[in-house]
Design a protein around this motif. Structure first.
Motif, PDB file in Angstrom:
ATOM      1  N   GLY A  41      36.569 -20.532 -13.134  1.00 11.74           N
ATOM      2  CA  GLY A  41      35.694 -19.728 -12.290  1.00 11.74           C
ATOM      3  C   GLY A  41      36.396 -19.141 -11.082  1.00 11.74           C
ATOM      4  O   GLY A  41      35.823 -18.338 -10.351  1.00 11.74           O
ATOM      5  N   ARG A  42      37.632 -19.506 -10.884  1.00  6.47           N
ATOM      6  CA  ARG A  42      38.386 -19.052  -9.715  1.00  6.47           C
ATOM      7  C   ARG A  42      38.848 -17.601  -9.897  1.00  6.47           C
ATOM      8  O   ARG A  42      39.450 -17.262 -10.903  1.00  6.47           O
ATOM      9  N   PRO A  43      38.611 -16.729  -8.924  1.00  4.30           N
ATOM     10  CA  PRO A  43      39.069 -15.335  -9.046  1.00  4.30           C
ATOM     11  C   PRO A  43      40.586 -15.241  -8.863  1.00  4.30           C
ATOM     12  O   PRO A  43      41.194 -16.046  -8.165  1.00  4.30           O
ATOM     13  N   GLN A  44      41.156 -14.238  -9.493  1.00  4.15           N
ATOM     14  CA  GLN A  44      42.600 -13.993  -9.403  1.00  4.15           C
ATOM     15  C   GLN A  44      43.410 -15.250  -9.723  1.00  4.15           C
ATOM     16  O   GLN A  44      44.412 -15.551  -9.085  1.00  4.15           O
ATOM     17  N   ALA A  45      42.961 -15.967 -10.724  1.00  5.32           N
ATOM     18  CA  ALA A  45      43.570 -17.250 -11.087  1.00  5.32           C
ATOM     19  C   ALA A  45      44.816 -17.051 -11.938  1.00  5.32           C
ATOM     20  O   ALA A  45      44.922 -16.084 -12.697  1.00  5.32           O
ATOM     21  N   PRO A  46      45.755 -17.986 -11.830  1.00  2.00           N
ATOM     22  CA  PRO A  46      46.921 -17.943 -12.717  1.00  2.00           C
ATOM     23  C   PRO A  46      46.499 -18.158 -14.166  1.00  2.00           C
ATOM     24  O   PRO A  46      45.407 -18.656 -14.441  1.00  2.00           O
ATOM     25  N   ILE A  47      47.374 -17.792 -15.069  1.00  2.00           N
ATOM     26  CA  ILE A  47      47.121 -17.917 -16.503  1.00  2.00           C
ATOM     27  C   ILE A  47      48.202 -18.799 -17.103  1.00  2.00           C
ATOM     28  O   ILE A  47      49.388 -18.542 -16.922  1.00  2.00           O
ATOM     29  N   VAL A  72      42.012 -25.679 -16.499  1.00  2.00           N
ATOM     30  CA  VAL A  72      40.788 -25.023 -16.023  1.00  2.00           C
ATOM     31  C   VAL A  72      40.287 -25.693 -14.748  1.00  2.00           C
ATOM     32  O   VAL A  72      39.946 -25.023 -13.767  1.00  2.00           O
ATOM     33  N   HIS A  73      40.250 -27.023 -14.731  1.00  2.00           N
ATOM     34  CA  HIS A  73      39.774 -27.732 -13.536  1.00  2.00           C
ATOM     35  C   HIS A  73      40.741 -27.596 -12.359  1.00  2.00           C
ATOM     36  O   HIS A  73      40.328 -27.726 -11.206  1.00  2.00           O
ATOM     37  N   ALA A  74      42.000 -27.307 -12.634  1.00  2.00           N
ATOM     38  CA  ALA A  74      42.983 -27.076 -11.563  1.00  2.00           C
ATOM     39  C   ALA A  74      42.935 -25.625 -11.073  1.00  2.00           C
ATOM     40  O   ALA A  74      43.655 -25.269 -10.140  1.00  2.00           O
ATOM     41  N   GLY A  75      42.099 -24.790 -11.715  1.00  2.00           N
ATOM     42  CA  GLY A  75      41.938 -23.415 -11.260  1.00  2.00           C
ATOM     43  C   GLY A  75      42.767 -22.386 -11.987  1.00  2.00           C
ATOM     44  O   GLY A  75      43.038 -21.313 -11.454  1.00  2.00           O
TER      45      GLY A  75
END
Length: 183
Positions: A41-47, A72-75
């Protein structure tokens, strides 16, 4: 090995139960060229791109969901590409598909909240070789400028293919006399 594969499959099922089913995207022209994306759910998140192992001839994205929750839980978004095997497209064809998946993610990151400048590639076992190949890619050859990959981890992989030529894998990965995979 079968016990490990069963454990991964169960852990992947449990991860999907908790996170929900991934979003599946097509990154190439053939039906097998899809990737499962577990969004954060974090915007501009790493992939994080995970290239699953399988001796270049097995494994699948569905069975590689077991690590999704951690990222995912780490963002971070967690993406697992599906691709044809060495038996179908040769080793060079597998590398091309892994690169195509990463290029798709870089181009489409804003559409799912990803940061195209923070893509990390992880490969396990034979697919650590694919990850290493992706990490040294000249992205300008596929129309992307600069560095696409921010980081990577290659786990239990094979990088010097001369030893692979002497292993049982030489029965299905064809090499020329210089140890390079042949098409």
């Amino acid at each position: 090995m079968q016990q490990v594969l069963r454990r991964r499959a169960l852990a992947s099922d449990a991860a999907r139960d908790r996170l929900g089913n991934p979003r599946t995207f097509s990154y190439g022209a053939t039906p097998v060229e899809t990737l499962d994306l577990y969004p954060t759910g974090r915007p501009q998140a790493p992939i994080v791109v995970f290239l699953h192992g399988g001796a270049w001839r097995g494994g699948d994205a569905r069975s590689a969901a077991y690590a999704a929750e951690t990222f995912v839980h780490a963002g971070a978004h967690y993406a697992v590409p599906e691709f044809a095997t060495v038996l179908d497209v040769g080793l060079d064809g597998m590398v091309a598909r892994a690169r195509r998946a990463v290029a798709w993610l870089a181009r489409n990151a804003p559409s799912f909240g990803g940061d195209p400048e923070r893509i990390h590639v992880i490969g396990h076992s034979s697919d650590a070789h694919l990850a290493a190949s992706v990490l040294v890619t000249d992205w300008s050859t596929v129309g992307l400028l600069g560095f696409v990959i921010s980081g990577g981890a290659c786990i239990s992989g094979m990088y010097e293919l001369g030893s692979v030529r002497l292993s049982a894998r030489s029965s299905y990965v064809k090499f020329d006399r210089l140890f390079a995979p042949s098409p």
